[in-house]
Write a protein that holds these residues in place. Structure first.
Motif, PDB file in Angstrom:
ATOM      1  N   UNK A   1      41.353  44.494  50.380  1.00 38.01           N
ATOM      2  CA  UNK A   1      41.340  43.491  49.581  1.00 38.01           C
ATOM      3  C   UNK A   1      41.222  42.091  50.294  1.00 38.01           C
ATOM      4  N   UNK A   2      42.143  41.791  51.946  1.00 39.58           N
ATOM      5  CA  UNK A   2      42.240  40.931  52.310  1.00 39.58           C
ATOM      6  C   UNK A   2      40.921  40.590  52.893  1.00 39.58           C
ATOM      7  N   UNK A   3      40.422  41.224  53.432  1.00 38.76           N
ATOM      8  CA  UNK A   3      38.967  41.449  53.871  1.00 38.76           C
ATOM      9  C   UNK A   3      37.708  40.311  52.637  1.00 38.76           C
ATOM     10  N   UNK A   4      37.989  40.854  51.668  1.00 35.20           N
ATOM     11  CA  UNK A   4      36.871  40.883  50.758  1.00 35.20           C
ATOM     12  C   UNK A   4      37.211  39.857  49.849  1.00 35.20           C
ATOM     13  N   UNK A   5      38.257  39.427  49.405  1.00 32.50           N
ATOM     14  CA  UNK A   5      38.748  38.451  48.754  1.00 32.50           C
ATOM     15  C   UNK A   5      38.447  36.850  49.278  1.00 32.50           C
ATOM     16  N   UNK A   6      37.304  36.237  48.831  1.00 34.54           N
ATOM     17  CA  UNK A   6      37.874  34.799  49.288  1.00 34.54           C
ATOM     18  C   UNK A   6      38.993  33.496  48.796  1.00 34.54           C
TER      19      UNK A   6
ATOM     20  N   UNK B   1      40.712  36.150  42.689  1.00 34.34           N
ATOM     21  CA  UNK B   1      41.748  36.687  42.052  1.00 34.34           C
ATOM     22  C   UNK B   1      41.374  38.517  42.002  1.00 34.34           C
ATOM     23  N   UNK B   2      42.466  39.040  42.500  1.00 39.37           N
ATOM     24  CA  UNK B   2      42.306  40.633  42.064  1.00 39.37           C
ATOM     25  C   UNK B   2      42.858  41.315  40.691  1.00 39.37           C
ATOM     26  N   UNK B   3      42.070  41.821  39.994  1.00 36.99           N
ATOM     27  CA  UNK B   3      42.598  42.669  38.916  1.00 36.99           C
ATOM     28  C   UNK B   3      42.303  43.847  38.680  1.00 36.99           C
ATOM     29  N   UNK B   4      43.370  44.180  38.529  1.00 34.75           N
ATOM     30  CA  UNK B   4      43.933  45.778  38.516  1.00 34.75           C
ATOM     31  C   UNK B   4      43.709  46.304  36.627  1.00 34.75           C
ATOM     32  N   UNK B   5      43.273  47.608  37.530  1.00 37.43           N
ATOM     33  CA  UNK B   5      43.299  48.651  35.506  1.00 37.43           C
ATOM     34  C   UNK B   5      43.647  49.644  35.966  1.00 37.43           C
ATOM     35  N   UNK B   6      44.348  50.394  34.906  1.00 38.19           N
ATOM     36  CA  UNK B   6      44.996  51.670  35.129  1.00 38.19           C
ATOM     37  C   UNK B   6      44.285  52.084  33.379  1.00 38.19           C
ATOM     38  N   UNK B   7      44.564  53.489  33.798  1.00 39.99           N
ATOM     39  CA  UNK B   7      44.352  54.364  32.822  1.00 39.99           C
ATOM     40  C   UNK B   7      45.771  55.045  32.935  1.00 39.99           C
TER      41      UNK B   7
END
Length: 58
Positions: free
Chosen positions: A1-6, A10-16
């Motif tokens: 994600x470091x390569x993609x996020x500006x 903000x990184x959001x995580x969702x768990x099932x």
């Protein structure tokens, strides 16, 4: 994600709650929801380059 996020992104995580025990790591199957959040948070922490914004559960 470091390569993609500006920077400042903000990184959001969702768990099932669905889990395939034959594919999950043992620490995941032996812990609960709160620990799952800590496990994922550890991945970000040890990857480096991320700052905590607080524990916000939606």
């Amino acid at each position: 994600m470091n390569r993609i996020l500006k920077p400042g992104g903000l990184a959001l995580m969702s768990f099932s709650n669905r889990c395939f025990f034959t594919k999950a790591i043992s620490i995941w199957t032996s812990t609960g929801d709160a620990d799952h959040a800590l496990i994922v948070g550890s991945y970000f922490h040890y990857a480096g380059g991320y700052e905590p914004t607080g524990n916000k559960f939606i």
